[in-house]
Design a protein around this motif. Structure first.
Motif, mmCIF file in Angstrom:
data_model
loop_
_atom_site.group_PDB
_atom_site.id
_atom_site.type_symbol
_atom_site.label_atom_id
_atom_site.label_comp_id
_atom_site.label_asym_id
_atom_site.label_seq_id
_atom_site.Cartn_x
_atom_site.Cartn_y
_atom_site.Cartn_z
ATOM 1 N N LEU A 33 0.847 -1.181 0.000
ATOM 2 C CA LEU A 33 0.000 0.000 0.000
ATOM 3 C C LEU A 33 0.886 1.236 0.000
ATOM 4 O O LEU A 33 1.931 1.267 0.662
ATOM 5 C CB LEU A 33 -0.933 0.007 1.219
ATOM 6 N N THR A 66 -1.595 0.719 9.839
ATOM 7 C CA THR A 66 -2.118 0.530 8.481
ATOM 8 C C THR A 66 -2.441 -0.937 8.224
ATOM 9 O O THR A 66 -3.417 -1.254 7.534
ATOM 10 C CB THR A 66 -1.115 1.048 7.442
ATOM 11 N N CYS A 70 -6.122 -2.300 7.030
ATOM 12 C CA CYS A 70 -6.335 -3.162 5.864
ATOM 13 C C CYS A 70 -7.111 -4.418 6.246
ATOM 14 O O CYS A 70 -7.992 -4.869 5.498
ATOM 15 C CB CYS A 70 -4.993 -3.542 5.237
ATOM 16 N N THR A 76 -7.491 0.233 1.732
ATOM 17 C CA THR A 76 -7.480 -0.718 0.615
ATOM 18 C C THR A 76 -6.061 -0.872 0.079
ATOM 19 O O THR A 76 -5.487 0.090 -0.463
ATOM 20 C CB THR A 76 -8.398 -0.237 -0.524
ATOM 21 N N PRO A 77 -5.472 -2.034 0.219
ATOM 22 C CA PRO A 77 -4.112 -2.247 -0.305
ATOM 23 C C PRO A 77 -4.109 -2.247 -1.828
ATOM 24 O O PRO A 77 -5.136 -2.515 -2.468
ATOM 25 C CB PRO A 77 -3.730 -3.614 0.259
ATOM 26 N N HIS A 78 -2.970 -1.953 -2.395
ATOM 27 C CA HIS A 78 -2.836 -1.953 -3.851
ATOM 28 C C HIS A 78 -2.533 -3.343 -4.395
ATOM 29 O O HIS A 78 -2.796 -3.622 -5.573
ATOM 30 C CB HIS A 78 -1.721 -0.979 -4.266
#
Length: 278
Positions: A33, A66, A70, A76-78
C-alpha cells in the motif's frame, strides 16, 4: 498457559510459549500500500492462528496501524491478499458484505469513540440491537455481563464524560465484545491514557487473550507484548524485519535492527510501563 501468571517474569527473558497447532484465522500475503506515491506497506506476510494473541511492534510510521486498517477493510491495499476464516477481505465490495465482515472483526482504537449523549449501557446495546437484531432485554443482559467482565458493573447508567480515560477504554472494549467478534484488533489502545490507568486496560486485554480470544495488537507497551503474545512481528518501513515467539524475539532477536529497537524500548519500559497484576 495462563498469561496472567507471566506478569512476574522479566522483560528481558519472557517465558517460552507452549507450542500451538491451531488453524489460521487470519492470513495476509504480499500486502502493498502507498499513499500519494509514498510506500507504507512493502510486502507484508502475517498469519494468526485461531486463539492466538499476536503483537505488532516497531517505530512510529512503520506501517503497524495501516496493517490493522487493511485487515478491517478501512484501508485498501494496492496488492496482496487478506483472508479471514477463508473470506477474501478485498472481495467484500458491497455495504452488506463489509458490514458482515465487521461483525466478525472488532476494532478498538486509540480514541474511545463512545457516543457522549448515550449512557454506557446504551453504548453497548445499540449495535447488537440494530446490527445483530437482538431484543433490548437480551442486549442489556449481555451488556451487564460484559461490564462486569471489564470491572465496570456499577457504571451502566453513567455517561462517558463522567468516566476516566481508562474506564472509557474498557467500555470501548466491552462494546466490541458485545458483537461477539472472531478477531479483535487493538490499535495502541493505551496511548491516550494516563499512566496510572494503563494497567486497568492491559489487564482486561490479557484476560481476553487467556480465554482464547484471537487478537492482534499494535502496541508500544513492550513488556506487555512480551507477556501476552504467542508471536510478535517487528516492522520497519513497511516491512516485517523479524517475527517469532515472544521468548525468541524479545530474549534473543536475530536481526540487529530488532536488537537496537528493543534496547531503546527497554529503557523506556523501565521508566513507566506497568506489568499486569497477578
Amino acid at each position: 498457559m495462563n498469561r496472567i501468571a507471566l506478569a512476574s517474569s522479566t522483560f528481558d527473558e519472557p517465558p517460552v510459549s507452549e507450542p500451538r497447532t491451531r488453524d489460521a484465522l487470519l492470513s495476509i500475503r504480499d500486502l502493498h500500500l502507498a499513499y500519494d506515491g509514498a510506500p507504507v506497506l512493502n510486502g507484508i506476510d502475517l498469519t494468526v492462528a485461531r486463539g492466538q494473541a499476536v503483537s505488532i511492534i516497531g517505530p512510529s510510521g512503520s506501517g503497524k496501524s495501516t496493517i490493522l486498517r487493511c485487515i478491517n477493510g478501512l484501508a485498501t491495499p494496492h496488492r496482496g491478499s487478506i483472508h479471514i476464516d477463508g473470506i477474501d477481505v478485498r472481495a467484500q465490495q458491497s455495504d452488506a458484505e463489509r458490514i458482515a465482515l465487521r461483525k466478525r472483526v472488532g476494532f478498538v482504537f486509540q480514541q474511545y469513540y463512545l457516543f457522549p449523549h448515550l449512557s454506557v449501557l446504551d453504548n453497548l446495546t445499540i449495535a447488537p440491537r440494530r446490527v445483530l437484531g437482538k431484543s433490548r432485554a437480551e442486549a442489556e443482559h449481555d451488556a451487564h455481563a460484559l461490564l462486569a467482565k471489564v470491572r465496570l458493573a456499577d457504571k451502566a447508567h453513567a455517561y462517558p464524560g463522567a468516566l476516566s480515560g481508562g474506564q472509557q477504554q474498557r467500555v470501548a472494549i466491552a462494546r466490541t465484545l458485545a458483537m461477539r467478534p472472531d478477531l479483535i484488533l487493538f490499535d495502541e489502545v493505551t496511548s491516550a491514557l494516563d499512566p496510572e490507568t494503563v494497567g486497568e486496560v492491559l489487564n482486561v486485554i490479557g484476560e481476553l487473550a487467556d480465554e482464547g480470544q484471537t487478537c492482534v495488537l499494535v502496541t508500544h507497551e513492550m513488556r506487555f507484548a512480551a507477556d501476552i503474545s504467542d508471536e510478535v512481528f517487528f516492522t520497519e518501513r513497511g516491512v516485517i524485519v523479524e517475527h517469532g515467539p515472544a521468548a525468541q524475539l524479545f530474549g534473543h532477536p536475530r536481526n540487529e535492527r530488532t536488537r537496537l529497537f528493543l534496547q531503546r524500548a527497554r529503557g523506556d519500559d523501565r521508566n513507566h510501563l506497568p506489568l499486569r497484576a497477578v
